[in-house]
Design a protein around this motif. Structure first.
Motif, short mmCIF file in Angstrom:
data_model
loop_
_atom_site.label_atom_id
_atom_site.label_comp_id
_atom_site.label_asym_id
_atom_site.label_seq_id
_atom_site.Cartn_x
_atom_site.Cartn_y
_atom_site.Cartn_z
N GLU A 16 0.84 -1.21 0.00
CA GLU A 16 0.00 0.00 0.00
C GLU A 16 0.87 1.25 0.00
OE1 GLU A 16 -3.20 2.29 2.96
OE2 GLU A 16 -2.30 0.37 3.54
N LEU A 17 0.48 2.26 -0.79
CA LEU A 17 1.19 3.53 -0.80
C LEU A 17 0.86 4.30 0.48
CD1 LEU A 17 2.99 5.62 -2.24
CD2 LEU A 17 0.90 6.53 -3.29
N LEU A 18 1.88 4.65 1.25
CA LEU A 18 1.72 5.42 2.47
C LEU A 18 2.30 6.81 2.28
CD1 LEU A 18 2.78 2.73 5.12
CD2 LEU A 18 0.47 3.29 4.32
N ILE A 19 1.56 7.83 2.69
CA ILE A 19 2.00 9.22 2.55
C ILE A 19 1.83 9.91 3.91
CG2 ILE A 19 1.68 11.41 1.35
CD1 ILE A 19 0.33 9.84 -0.91
N PHE A 20 2.90 10.54 4.37
CA PHE A 20 2.88 11.21 5.66
C PHE A 20 3.45 12.61 5.53
CE2 PHE A 20 3.26 6.68 6.45
CZ PHE A 20 2.17 6.47 7.30
N THR A 21 2.89 13.53 6.31
CA THR A 21 3.37 14.91 6.35
C THR A 21 3.49 15.35 7.81
OG1 THR A 21 2.34 15.45 4.24
CG2 THR A 21 2.94 17.29 5.66
N ALA A 22 4.61 15.95 8.16
CA ALA A 22 4.83 16.47 9.50
C ALA A 22 4.77 17.99 9.45
CB ALA A 22 6.19 16.03 10.04
#
Length: 349
Positions: A321-327
């Motif tokens: 699965e493509l995981l995208i995170f932003t901090a």
């Protein structure tokens, strides 16, 4: 294999546990040719290939009085002098240190690392690191991870004074699969940086080779792209906000060289605000009243290089699965931006 005789010595003036360790190895007359990094890993107790290669790269390994490369093949009767700067490490122990976990599943964690936290223990920072916190958080589950290099589950790293996202693997299979994604450049990493001045053009690609500086082996330097020195490094940049005297930028890495963004921004004449190593921590005189005092105050407010690992895109190692995170941008960088906007409005170029 029978080991060659070793001689060790330590310079005076330091406690024994802090002294660099110097060794002399006399290669046997009947030694068959072998890469020196492999040979030293076999000969020196507790030495790892990475530590040996680091010593070679920093010219702390001399063969017959001269530095060599890791692929040098030792010969009979060679005399090798090697200096290890770091004393033997204490055992890595769990510590109850708060960490900001943005995501966690059976394979991995994504952590928003605060500035000032060292990622893994090393000389001068044996405790209080992210690695210590990881062991505490995982408890018995950490037993699966390899602690021999003091980097349990750590797939990639951030500098101590860089904030933002870092991936931690929770088992050896996930670690291997995530490391493969990094090696194949399948992980998208976007950083935010505040720099001196405004790059022109406002977007582009920086390509150089990056390697150890000839003047100071502890820092990195740019060399001609795909030349003989260093390793090729590619960074895309985009000005997100023009602040006249400063700029907020997006930096996208296509390679993962040590200090890559910091070195590349220095290369184009726009070092990161607060970066002591690469020319960004000296107050400057700008074209408005009391500007030197303003930039001094800004640097004190920042207190580090204004660099933040904002976005990560990668595949979950088991499901794909493509995981995208932003901090979110940390408070210190937000305050610097607010003051920069105020001074720009009061003193337009």
């Amino acid at each position: 294999m029978q080991k060659e005789p070793l001689k060790t010595e330590s310079p005076a003036g330091l406690p024994p546990e802090l002294e660099p360790k110097k060794m002399t190895i006399q290669v046997s007359k009947v030694q068959t040719p072998m890469r020196i990094d492999r040979y030293l890993t076999q000969q020196v107790e507790n030495a790892t290939r990475n530590k040996v290669q680091e010593a070679i790269e920093e010219e702390r390994v001399l063969v017959n009085g001269r530095p060599v490369k890791s692929n040098y093949r030792i010969k009979s009767n060679d005399q090798i002098h090697i200096t290890f700067l770091r004393p033997p490490a204490p055992e890595l122990a769990p510590e109850d240190i708060p960490i900001s976990i943005l995501y966690e599943d059976d394979d991995l964690m994504v952590i928003d690392k605060e500035a000032g936290m060292v990622v893994h223990p090393a000389f001068g920072n044996w405790t209080g690191t992210l690695a210590n916190a990881i062991l505490h958080h995982l408890g018995k589950d950490a037993d699966e991870l390899d602690k021999s290099e003091m980097r349990p589950g750590i797939v990639h790293r951030l500098d101590k004074d860089t904030s933002g996202l870092i991936i931690i693997a929770k088992n050896p299979v996930a670690l291997h699969k995530l490391a493969t994604q990094f090696a194949r450049r399948q992980v998208e990493k976007v950083y935010k940086a505040i720099v001196w001045g405004v790059p022109n053009p406002p977007s582009g690609t920086i390509k150089t080779n990056i390697g150890r500086s000839h003047k100071n082996r502890k820092v990195m330097a740019n060399f001609p792209y795909e030349g003989a020195e260093g390793k090729h490094a590619i960074t895309d940049y985009q000005v997100i906000e023009d602040l006249s005297y400063f700029a907020l930028m997006d930096m996208t890495l296509h390679t993962g060289r040590t200090h890559q963004i910091r070195v590349h921004l220095q290369h184009i004449g726009h070092p990161i605000l607060g970066d002591e190593t690469y020319g960004g921590a000296t107050p400057r005189t700008l074209p408005f009243s009391k500007s030197e005092q303003f930039t001094k105050n800004l640097l004190e407010l920042m207190g580090r290089q204004a660099l933040h690992a904002e976005t990560l895109r990668f595949r979950q190692p088991t499901t794909g699965e493509l995981l995208i995170f932003t901090a979110p941008l940390p408070e210190d960088m937000q305050l610097v931006l607010e003051k920069s906007r105020t001074i720009m409005t009061a003193n337009p170029c």
